[in-house]
Write an enzyme that holds these catalytic residues in place. Structure first.
Site, PDB file in Angstrom:
ATOM      1  N   CYS A  57       0.812  -1.062  -0.097  1.00 21.30           N
ATOM      2  CA  CYS A  57      -0.122   0.011  -0.058  1.00 21.30           C
ATOM      3  C   CYS A  57       0.989   1.242   0.046  1.00 21.30           C
ATOM      4  O   CYS A  57       1.543   1.575   0.982  1.00 21.30           O
ATOM      5  CB  CYS A  57      -1.102   0.047   1.234  1.00 21.30           C
ATOM      6  SG  CYS A  57      -1.837   1.402   1.475  1.00 21.30           S
ATOM      7  N   CYS A 113     -36.381  41.914  13.477  1.00 21.16           N
ATOM      8  CA  CYS A 113     -37.310  40.826  13.253  1.00 21.16           C
ATOM      9  C   CYS A 113     -37.847  40.746  11.977  1.00 21.16           C
ATOM     10  O   CYS A 113     -37.651  41.448  11.055  1.00 21.16           O
ATOM     11  CB  CYS A 113     -38.216  40.833  14.435  1.00 21.16           C
ATOM     12  SG  CYS A 113     -39.690  42.150  13.846  1.00 21.16           S
ATOM     13  N   CYS A 162     -39.596  43.761  11.134  1.00 20.04           N
ATOM     14  CA  CYS A 162     -38.912  44.773  10.939  1.00 20.04           C
ATOM     15  C   CYS A 162     -38.392  44.871   9.476  1.00 20.04           C
ATOM     16  O   CYS A 162     -38.185  45.858   8.632  1.00 20.04           O
ATOM     17  CB  CYS A 162     -37.232  44.720  11.645  1.00 20.04           C
ATOM     18  SG  CYS A 162     -37.464  45.067  13.494  1.00 20.04           S
TER      19      CYS A 162
END
Ligand SMILES: [Zn+2]
Length: 540
Positions: free
Chosen positions: A81, A447, A450
């Site tokens: 590997c 929010c 808003c």
């Protein structure tokens, strides 16, 4: 572009000979592998993918003398590997240079192996060295020691489910099609600080004595615990015991069957040793199925939605996809809960852009989503409220998510829940022109209402100029805004991203916009708008 023949020719010049084709059509070449740092020269076989997409396979034909069966990067059949798959992308237009570079890299790895280096790599590769029967671990708490083990069966197939919460794991087991049997097996969970690696020597260990010797090298405290637990099992006259070892790298384990008729003869080395040292061990491949792991696997260490109380209002095209992604990010697990609110039913005209499909036709969207999500995450706590949110009691929440896309309802939700509860709205602007999300976490932040006031004055708009007003539909079906499912997924993705940031404690930017219509111009960069002076909800 070089041909296969050109590549073979280049290998011939390096002393390789073409010896034939492998059964899968790869070319086989034999030649020498010469590490520069060692006198050893190994004959090896190189197999080349004729399309040069996959890495060459390189295998030593002779294992160098003195190497044990557990050395890093060398498989039992001599396979080296030398590069992790996925670590490099091969350039298919340079097959000669690439293939030869792989052989050089393999020679370099072999050189280091021969010098006894790369031992630390054994830790990374451990799972490849420790494989056995599968068992599934669904452990969420921290308690060590004895755990429950459910034995699930499908026909002849049996599976061990190790758990610290039998109810939760039963739901997972049943979701996988297993039936809980009345069998069980004594199971202990032990923790170690040592990363496992195979011992240089006899591998894998076959007896308890060999396991203990191995563990003694890694962590003597863990070795002692294992010995204690297996002895405890022996005294309790049970048939066998499973030992789970939780290491910083991974959880692994083994089983021991107490053979009460016959004990392995002790060898010279183990005279006077505990007779259970001779018991055979069975390696276990432990597969984690606990919710924390499932949500965190792709983002190690990152915040998830586990343990939070979340409510999604609206299970339409945005809310459905959003709820699905929230669940995959851990919502409803580890003591948390996901509540889904929608009074509407799934109709044929919804299916083209909804998370749900034909089989849920005419079902309530919240209930059908809850059913679907329990298939995705059987142990999640998901509550469906098939009612108008204005008549629902949502209880205490960590985050309220408005995915209805209805402005008026959004304002109502803000007026009702804004004060104590963080709230996130996610919606689509125009016919898929852009998607937006707004998070409100404190009294000084804008929010949903808003933003509406600001927008009316032409501020904080998503695009330059007016939003296109396109409606489709006719007759009794009602008018609707046409956009494809991909737009809902954009909105759901933006909402998920914001929810995960919120879980992290990252509340900025609170207003986010993703422009989807490339013919339009982006008007407002992501930002943290303050409350709007005209907002009736935010006037204190
Ligand atoms: Zn406001």
């Amino acid at each position: 572009m070089p041909t296969v023949e050109d590549v073979v020719e280049a290998f011939k010049q390096r002393g390789f000979a073409f010896v034939g084709m492998a059964s899968d059509g790869w070319l086989r070449l034999n030649g020498p592998l010469r590490p520069q740092t060692s006198a050893f020269e190994g004959p090896c076989e190189v197999q080349l993918d004729p399309s040069f997409v996959d890495l060459p396979r390189i295998r030593l034909l002779k294992i160098p003398p003195g190497l044990s069966s557990a050395v890093p990067h060398l498989g039992a059949d001599g396979g080296l590997c030398y590069l992790a798959k996925g670590a490099v992308t091969l350039d298919i237009y340079d097959p000669i240079g690439q293939s030869l570079a792989c052989v050089e890299r393999a020679a370099w790895v072999l050189g280091r192996i021969l010098k006894g280096e790369m031992i630390e790599d054994l830790e990374e590769e451990f799972f490849a060295y420790w494989q056995g029967l599968y068992c599934l671990a669904d452990i969420e708490g921290d308690s060590l020691g004895k755990q429950s083990c459910l034995v699930g069966a499908v026909g002849e197939d049996m599976m061990w489910f190790i758990t610290d919460d039998v109810d939760r794991t039963n739901r997972k087991l049943n979701a996988l099609g297993y039936k809980t049997t009345n069998k069980t097996i004594l199971t202990y969970r032990i923790r170690t600080s040592a990363k496992p690696r195979p011992l240089q020597g006899r591998w894998p260990p076959e007896t308890l004595g060999e396991v203990l010797a191995w563990q003694g090298v890694l962590d003597s405290r863990c070795r002692r615990k294992i010995h204690e637990r297996v002895t405890e099992g022996d005294k309790s006259k049970t048939q066998g015991v499973l030992i789970l070892i939780e290491s910083p790298l991974l959880t692994y384990g083994f089983g021991v069957l107490y053979d009460r008729e016959y004990r392995f003869p002790t060898t010279k080395l183990t005279v006077g040793a505990d007779p259970i040292f001779g018991l055979k061990v069975i390696p276990l491949s432990v597969v984690r199925i606990d919710d924390r792991y499932l949500a965190q696997r792709n983002m190690p260490g990152a915040a998830t939605l586990a343990g939070k109380h979340l409510t999604v209002v609206g299970c339409g095209t945005i809310g459905g996809h959003l709820a699905d992604m929230l669940i995959k990010a851990g919502a409803g697990t580890c003591g948390g809960r996901l509540t889904l609110v929608d009074f509407d039913c799934l109709l044929p005209q919804n299916i083209g852009r909804h998370r749900l499909g034909f089989t849920d036709l005419l079902s309530n969207k919240a209930e059908a989503m809850a059913r679907e999500l329990l298939r995705v995450a059987p142990s999640a706590d998901i509550r469906a409220l098939p009612v108008d949110v204005r008549r629902a009691n949502l209880g205490k929440l960590d985050l309220l998510i408005d995915a209805t896309g209805e402005q008026a309802l959004g304002h109502w939700l803000a007026s009702r829940y804004l004060r104590p509860t963080p709230m996130m709205s996610v919606w689509i602007e125009g016919p898929g022109t852009a998607v937006r999300a707004l998070l409100r976490t404190g009294a000084s932040r804008a929010c949903h209402r808003c933003l509406w006031h600001s927008n009316k004055r032409g501020e904080l708009l998503s695009i330059v100029g007016p939003l296109p007003q396109i409606l489709a539909g006719h007759g009794c079906e009602g008018l609707y805004v046409p956009f494809p499912a991909s737009v809902s997924l954009h909105a759901a993705t933006l909402g998920t991203e914001m929810a995960l940031d919120w879980a992290k404690g990252d509340f900025s930017p609170a207003l986010r916009t993703r422009l989807l219509d490339r013919a339009k111009m982006f008007a407002t960069a992501d930002c943290d708008p303050p409350t709007d002076p005209e907002c009736p909800l935010c006037i204190s």
